[in-house]
Design an enzyme around this catalytic site. Sequence first.
Site, PDB file in Angstrom:
ATOM      1  CG  LEU A 108      10.210  -8.343 -12.723  1.00  0.00           C
ATOM      2  CD1 LEU A 108      10.712  -7.122 -12.134  1.00  0.00           C
ATOM      3  CD2 LEU A 108       9.081  -8.000 -13.673  1.00  0.00           C
ATOM      4  CB  CYS A 111      -0.820   0.217   1.259  1.00  0.00           C
ATOM      5  SG  CYS A 111      -1.827  -1.399   1.522  1.00  0.00           S
ATOM      6  CG  ASP A 171      -0.020 -10.017   4.472  1.00  0.00           C
ATOM      7  OD1 ASP A 171      -1.086  -9.688   3.686  1.00  0.00           O
ATOM      8  OD2 ASP A 171       0.938  -9.435   4.591  1.00  0.00           O
TER       9      ASP A 171
END
Length: 583
Positions: A231, A2, A98
């Site tokens: 990635l 966040c 979590d």
Amino acid sequence: MCGILAVLGCSDPSRAKRVRVLELSRRLKHRGPEWSGLHQHGDCYLAQQRLAIVDPASGDQPLFNEDNPSIVTVNGEIYNHEDLRKQLSNHTFRTGSDCDVIAHLYEEYGEDFVDMLDGIFSFVPLDTRDNSYIVARDAIGVTSLYIGWGLDGSVWISSEMKGLNDDCEHFECFPPGHLYSSKDSGFRRWYNPSWYSEAIPSAPYDPLALRHAFEKAVVKRLMTDVPFGVLLSGGLDSSLVASITSRYLATTKAAEQWGSKLHSFCVGLEGSPDLKAGKEVADYLGTVHHEFTFTVQDGIDAIEDVIYHVETYDVTSIRASTPMFLMSRKIKSLGVKWVISGEGSDEIFGGYLYFHKAPNKEEFHEETCRKIKALHQYDCQRANKSTYAWGLEARVPFLDKAFINVAMNIDPENKMIKRDEGRIEKYILRKAFDDEENPYLPKHILYRQKEQFSDGVGYSWIDGLKAHAAKHVTDKMMLNAGNIFPHNTPNTKEAYYYRMIFERFFPQNSARLTVPGGPTVACSTAKAVEWDAAWSNNLDPSGRAALGVHDSAYENHNKVNKTVEFEKIIPLEAAPVELAIQG
């Protein structure tokens, strides 16, 4: 994860102040586009912009414990949250998130719970009974965090500088591995590993122990309730991450929800080393591979956005952040919400090419310690902010606490680069995964020479940036650079160009002090520049500046700046603007 913003102990509890906090919190909305929350308790405000990865349906944040005395705004992933819930069996949890454990741990243990967390995090828990609070940041600084102070005595906390720079008299980077307590208005370090003192370790090298520690670090990061990918540049680090993920994915809860087929992503200029190597590894592992190509002009067009989001004028960070920024936009458009990435390995194992010149194991180890301690200002900042610009999270298993402890306690003599013995950079990591019976990677990938991300996407990328900067920064401007920018004075036109853009977005003196400086070659610290006298005449963060080491090293400093010759090869004005997506 966040974006968080907290204003603590402000003297203005008015409606106008609440509106201002909401306005500043919206500057972080790119980090968490799915939920906006604000809780006010007296003179304290806790705001949050949420990107939901675990229990996305739970929604509401900031988080509370069962009877509301503790409120927390948090940016993080807590990988051991299920074990912690068992330890808190007398508590009632409102969500499956979590991060829900943090408010309960704060109530149960006070300030002494942070080291119990296995994960990455920045958070502010507030005890509403006495308005006391702490602020904490993860061990290495994978999550970004800033702290500031207002003239009214208020303390400000923000995931990004843009959330507080206009309202604080002074602000700075919140130090990794530390917590700040309102009870003594000071910092203390909660993360105290043995390697932090830079004492030389002596543990023998155990390839299987190193392998198993890293496999655990990768697997624990597969905690998710949403789609994800990896990635994959085709270099050692990202390839190992992809290989381990593809091996273990089928055994995880994520596979039950999203299937066992791993998606991989790579970015580069057309024909770049990374695109070629990334595809080869993807074919070997059987991933669903996505290639994103960009042009030099695409990257140049994005520079201002990159500097605004990554909040730096550091040359190597901007060079590497731009391709990652462009790739993240494409990845998010495919519905992926987080990726697993390979940052941190070069710092731990001495993977940068300048480590070839380390004079002894003592200096080798001390340099790795310095590099890890500075990661929050370089690769962690790049990986966190260039992905979060598009609401995409990056997880980095090489920076797992337990794995770092294993790797940094190995006698550094084993990490030393000795070409005459066939030991290239990161040899002990390569050897740990060199399994003849059940190979993780093809041999030539496992032993591929280190490419820094800004080099691997295509060598003409850096050359193009230098050529572009030369058009906007004159020799006369460079002569006055020390007067205009007395702190971290830019010594190249490229650095001057980035600094001008940064100062436009972040004009405060506190802002410019958040960016590191000093001489560097191939991403070294200033101390390591002393290892080779020739480097002082060739200061550049590119791996190609490691003369006599990189296969495509700069021949000399003048060759780097041949702008005219470069533009004959790639006319910048004629470069196409659209990002091409292949695969």
